[in-house]
Design a protein around this motif. Structure first.
Motif, PDB file in Angstrom:
ATOM      1  N   ILE A   1       0.618  -1.189   0.006  1.00  0.00           N
ATOM      2  CA  ILE A   1       0.067  -0.020   0.077  1.00  0.00           C
ATOM      3  C   ILE A   1       0.803   1.182   0.207  1.00  0.00           C
ATOM      4  CG2 ILE A   1      -1.708   1.220   1.326  1.00  0.00           C
ATOM      5  CD1 ILE A   1      -2.512  -1.968   2.508  1.00  0.00           C
ATOM      6  N   GLU A   2       2.019   1.328   0.891  1.00  0.00           N
ATOM      7  CA  GLU A   2       2.826   2.301   1.053  1.00  0.00           C
ATOM      8  C   GLU A   2       3.595   2.495  -0.658  1.00  0.00           C
ATOM      9  OE1 GLU A   2       5.564   2.317   4.377  1.00  0.00           O
ATOM     10  OE2 GLU A   2       5.533   4.551   4.156  1.00  0.00           O
ATOM     11  N   ASP A   3       4.145   1.707  -1.152  1.00  0.00           N
ATOM     12  CA  ASP A   3       4.745   1.518  -2.306  1.00  0.00           C
ATOM     13  C   ASP A   3       3.579   2.255  -3.472  1.00  0.00           C
ATOM     14  OD1 ASP A   3       6.530   1.103  -3.980  1.00  0.00           O
ATOM     15  OD2 ASP A   3       6.285  -1.031  -4.322  1.00  0.00           O
ATOM     16  N   THR A   4       2.402   1.735  -3.255  1.00  0.00           N
ATOM     17  CA  THR A   4       1.482   2.221  -4.439  1.00  0.00           C
ATOM     18  C   THR A   4       1.217   3.723  -4.295  1.00  0.00           C
ATOM     19  OG1 THR A   4       0.180   0.080  -4.153  1.00  0.00           O
ATOM     20  CG2 THR A   4      -0.861   1.964  -4.984  1.00  0.00           C
ATOM     21  N   LEU A   5       1.019   3.949  -3.145  1.00  0.00           N
ATOM     22  CA  LEU A   5       0.829   5.570  -2.845  1.00  0.00           C
ATOM     23  C   LEU A   5       2.085   6.292  -3.223  1.00  0.00           C
ATOM     24  CD1 LEU A   5      -1.155   5.557   0.611  1.00  0.00           C
ATOM     25  CD2 LEU A   5      -1.958   6.048  -1.753  1.00  0.00           C
ATOM     26  N   ALA A   6       3.317   5.755  -3.051  1.00  0.00           N
ATOM     27  CA  ALA A   6       4.432   6.551  -3.206  1.00  0.00           C
ATOM     28  C   ALA A   6       4.463   6.797  -4.734  1.00  0.00           C
ATOM     29  CB  ALA A   6       5.718   5.766  -2.772  1.00  0.00           C
ATOM     30  N   ARG A   7       4.403   5.512  -5.363  1.00  0.00           N
ATOM     31  CA  ARG A   7       4.290   5.626  -6.902  1.00  0.00           C
ATOM     32  C   ARG A   7       3.249   6.543  -7.459  1.00  0.00           C
ATOM     33  NH1 ARG A   7       5.109  -0.454  -9.437  1.00  0.00           N
ATOM     34  NH2 ARG A   7       6.576  -1.330  -7.598  1.00  0.00           N
TER      35      ARG A   7
ATOM     36  N   ASP B   1      -9.352   4.603  -8.725  1.00  0.00           N
ATOM     37  CA  ASP B   1      -9.562   3.400  -7.808  1.00  0.00           C
ATOM     38  C   ASP B   1      -8.758   2.381  -8.899  1.00  0.00           C
ATOM     39  OD1 ASP B   1     -11.484   1.573  -5.978  1.00  0.00           O
ATOM     40  OD2 ASP B   1     -11.621   0.860  -8.087  1.00  0.00           O
ATOM     41  N   HIS B   2      -9.057   2.603 -10.260  1.00  0.00           N
ATOM     42  CA  HIS B   2      -8.650   1.744 -11.329  1.00  0.00           C
ATOM     43  C   HIS B   2      -7.324   1.801 -11.506  1.00  0.00           C
ATOM     44  CE1 HIS B   2      -9.262  -0.713 -14.830  1.00  0.00           C
ATOM     45  NE2 HIS B   2      -8.265  -0.005 -15.660  1.00  0.00           N
ATOM     46  N   LEU B   3      -6.777   2.844 -11.450  1.00  0.00           N
ATOM     47  CA  LEU B   3      -5.283   3.149 -11.475  1.00  0.00           C
ATOM     48  C   LEU B   3      -4.519   2.491 -10.255  1.00  0.00           C
ATOM     49  CD1 LEU B   3      -2.798   4.515 -12.871  1.00  0.00           C
ATOM     50  CD2 LEU B   3      -3.258   6.380 -11.739  1.00  0.00           C
ATOM     51  N   ALA B   4      -5.024   2.648  -9.127  1.00  0.00           N
ATOM     52  CA  ALA B   4      -4.414   2.443  -7.952  1.00  0.00           C
ATOM     53  C   ALA B   4      -4.226   0.828  -7.727  1.00  0.00           C
ATOM     54  CB  ALA B   4      -5.064   2.993  -6.780  1.00  0.00           C
ATOM     55  N   ARG B   5      -5.447   0.057  -8.272  1.00  0.00           N
ATOM     56  CA  ARG B   5      -5.540  -1.398  -8.168  1.00  0.00           C
ATOM     57  C   ARG B   5      -4.411  -2.027  -9.173  1.00  0.00           C
ATOM     58  NH1 ARG B   5     -10.428  -3.190  -5.771  1.00  0.00           N
ATOM     59  NH2 ARG B   5     -11.595  -1.241  -5.124  1.00  0.00           N
ATOM     60  N   LYS B   6      -4.235  -1.443 -10.257  1.00  0.00           N
ATOM     61  CA  LYS B   6      -3.284  -1.754 -11.317  1.00  0.00           C
ATOM     62  C   LYS B   6      -1.859  -1.534 -10.636  1.00  0.00           C
ATOM     63  CE  LYS B   6      -1.990  -0.293 -16.137  1.00  0.00           C
ATOM     64  NZ  LYS B   6      -1.203   0.822 -15.820  1.00  0.00           N
ATOM     65  N   THR B   7      -1.845  -0.264 -10.293  1.00  0.00           N
ATOM     66  CA  THR B   7      -0.403  -0.031  -9.459  1.00  0.00           C
ATOM     67  C   THR B   7      -0.152  -1.091  -8.306  1.00  0.00           C
ATOM     68  OG1 THR B   7      -0.732   2.328 -10.018  1.00  0.00           O
ATOM     69  CG2 THR B   7       1.126   2.123  -8.647  1.00  0.00           C
ATOM     70  N   ALA B   8      -0.994  -1.425  -7.445  1.00  0.00           N
ATOM     71  CA  ALA B   8      -1.222  -2.162  -6.427  1.00  0.00           C
ATOM     72  C   ALA B   8      -0.400  -3.289  -6.751  1.00  0.00           C
ATOM     73  CB  ALA B   8      -2.005  -2.025  -5.396  1.00  0.00           C
ATOM     74  N   THR B   9      -1.219  -3.964  -7.976  1.00  0.00           N
ATOM     75  CA  THR B   9      -0.830  -5.570  -8.435  1.00  0.00           C
ATOM     76  C   THR B   9       0.418  -5.372  -8.903  1.00  0.00           C
ATOM     77  OG1 THR B   9      -3.445  -5.457  -9.214  1.00  0.00           O
ATOM     78  CG2 THR B   9      -1.843  -7.256 -10.195  1.00  0.00           C
ATOM     79  N   GLU B  10       0.992  -4.308  -9.578  1.00  0.00           N
ATOM     80  CA  GLU B  10       2.359  -4.354 -10.102  1.00  0.00           C
ATOM     81  C   GLU B  10       3.347  -4.375  -8.796  1.00  0.00           C
ATOM     82  OE1 GLU B  10       1.116  -1.592 -14.053  1.00  0.00           O
ATOM     83  OE2 GLU B  10       2.634  -0.662 -12.404  1.00  0.00           O
TER      84      GLU B  10
END
Ligand code: NDP
Ligand code: MG
Length: 390
Positions: free
Chosen positions: A345-351, A372-381
């Motif tokens: 989660i922290e990594d996603t928010l930082a990106r 919501d969509h972008l963060a789901r994609k970023t978190a999956t990465e």
């Protein structure tokens, strides 16, 4: 007769809500569920609902079969749930789990009735949009989360300007006394076993990681509009006090009650009056002791991440919640260690923060859903890159 809709009727909050209603004494407009078709159909029959909706298209044949001959309409899919929200109701329970609860809640507000809000994710992802929609249509939102119902109740008749601080309590969950080393090996089954509350699977795990309390910090900020530094969390293992309000004269109002969601649901059902609710009455002599301790920021980084979201606001709540949902999915599937959820989660928010996309205000549904969509994609990465790195 009062027209009532329950979103998420087959879940823990939904079942508790229907438990407080009497078939025949209310006009049930719509009930919605997910995969538990047997329960959804039984509820729809018991309350003679106008329509029952499942979130999943592949469940529709079973729902139709279970309702055959009743005259109760059946439908499926997220759009059908949103359309069910367009059917006028006086009182609506928003108890879908996750960001999927946002759109039905927003659509229900357009009737100007009461939205009993258990779905905290709506406030976390789109607080300003939700509150503005309620104001626009003259609708009332009543918090159902136990801590927020407690704050709401303790504020009745008070001047908000006299409030110095709001303290919400956390049970500390099943791992309150675990060492960091013990926490490395936590399994989903262990995380689901909440010591005090009986809740759905996802919120139980969020309670164990304190991401539930993180969502609730943001929820408090968005619903009551207190400044972030006025809102505190205290660990209180007995879960008897749900929230406390500290006033400028040094007095504190604490809200106490059994760990039974039917209290908060019943409050929202009877508001602005109080009505009898069949929950256990507290026996203070038997309880004898109430304990409090500061949450440990090292073992439970969720609260620190929530503080950043409360300061940044904008679309950071939508990103935080979406990343949390993805991390939780992977933990439940056995693909991410318990402690790695916070890192993802922290990594996603930082990106996302590097892309400067978190600052935009959460005032339109499109912006919220895109984030919501972008963060789901970023978190999956972020999950994938951890798995490659390990
Ligand atoms: P549950 O998991 O028990 O129930 C969730 C409900 O939502 C079920 O009816 C489920 O259907 C349905 N559902 C699941 N996924 C979807 C989807 N994608 N679209 C539409 N419906 C869906 O959750 P809880 O009752 O525990 O929690 C509900 C909400 O209330 C959450 O936001 C939670 O944070 C909040 N809350 C819960 C508390 C509690 O004590 N449980 C306390 C405070 C807040 P099905 O089960 O049929 O698949
Ligand atoms: Mg709560």
């Amino acid at each position: 007769m009062r027209r009532i809709t329950v979103f998420g009727s087959t879940g823990s909050i939904g079942v508790n809500t229907l438990d407080l209603l009497m078939p025949g004494a209310v006009d049930v407009v719509a009930l919605t569920g997910g995969r538990n078709i047997a329960l959804l159909a039984e509820q729809a029959r018991r309350f003679n609902a106008a329509i029952a909706v499942t979130a999943y298209e592949d469940c529709l044949p079973d729902l139709r079969a279970a309702l055959a001959g009743t005259g109760i309409a059946a439908a499926a899919g997220a759009d059908a749930i949103a359309e069910a929200a367009d059917r006028p109701a006086d009182w609506t329970m928003s108890a879908i789990v996750g960001a999927a609860g946002l759109v039905p809640g927003l659509r229900a507000l357009r009737h100007g009735g009461t939205l009993a809000l258990a779905n905290k994710e709506s406030l976390v992802t789109a607080g300003p949009l939700l509150m503005a929609t309620a104001a626009k249509y003259g609708a009332t939102i009543l918090p159902v989360d136990s801590e927020h119902s407690a704050v709401f109740q303790a504020l009745v008749g008070e001047d908000k300007a006299a409030v110095e601080r709001v303290i919400i309590t956390a049970s500390g969950g099943p791992f309150r006394q675990f060492t960091l080393a013990q926490m490395q090996a936590i399994t989903p089954a262990q995380a689901m076993a909440h010591p005090n509350w009986s809740m759905g699977q996802r919120i139980s795990i969020d309670s164990a990681s304190m991401f539930n309390k993180a969502l609730e910090l943001i929820e408090t900020r968005e619903f009551f509009d207190f400044a972030p530094d006025q809102i505190e969390v205290i660990t209180h293992p007995q879960s008897i006090i749900h929230a406390l309000i500290g006033f400028c004269d040094g007095g504190i109002m604490a809200h106490m009650g059994p760990a039974d969601m039917r209290h908060a649901i019943g409050y929202a059902l009877h508001w602005p009056r109080r009505g009898a609710v069949p929950v256990e009455r507290l026996d203070l002599a038997r309880l004898a002791t109430l304990n409090f301790e500061a949450p440990d920021p090292v073992r439970f980084p969720a609260l620190r991440l929530a503080r950043n979201v409360m300061e940044t606001r904008g679309l950071s709540g939508a990103a935080f919640n979406a990343a949390k949902e993805i991390a939780l999915d992977h933990f439940i599937a056995g693909k991410l260690p318990f402690l790695a959820m916070a890192a993802v989660i922290e990594d996603t928010l930082a990106r996302l923060s590097r892309e400067n996309s978190l600052q935009i205000a959460a005032t339109t549904l499109d912006d919220v859903l895109n984030m919501d969509h972008l963060a789901r994609k970023t978190a999956t990465e972020a999950v994938a890159s951890r798995q490659q790195g390990s």
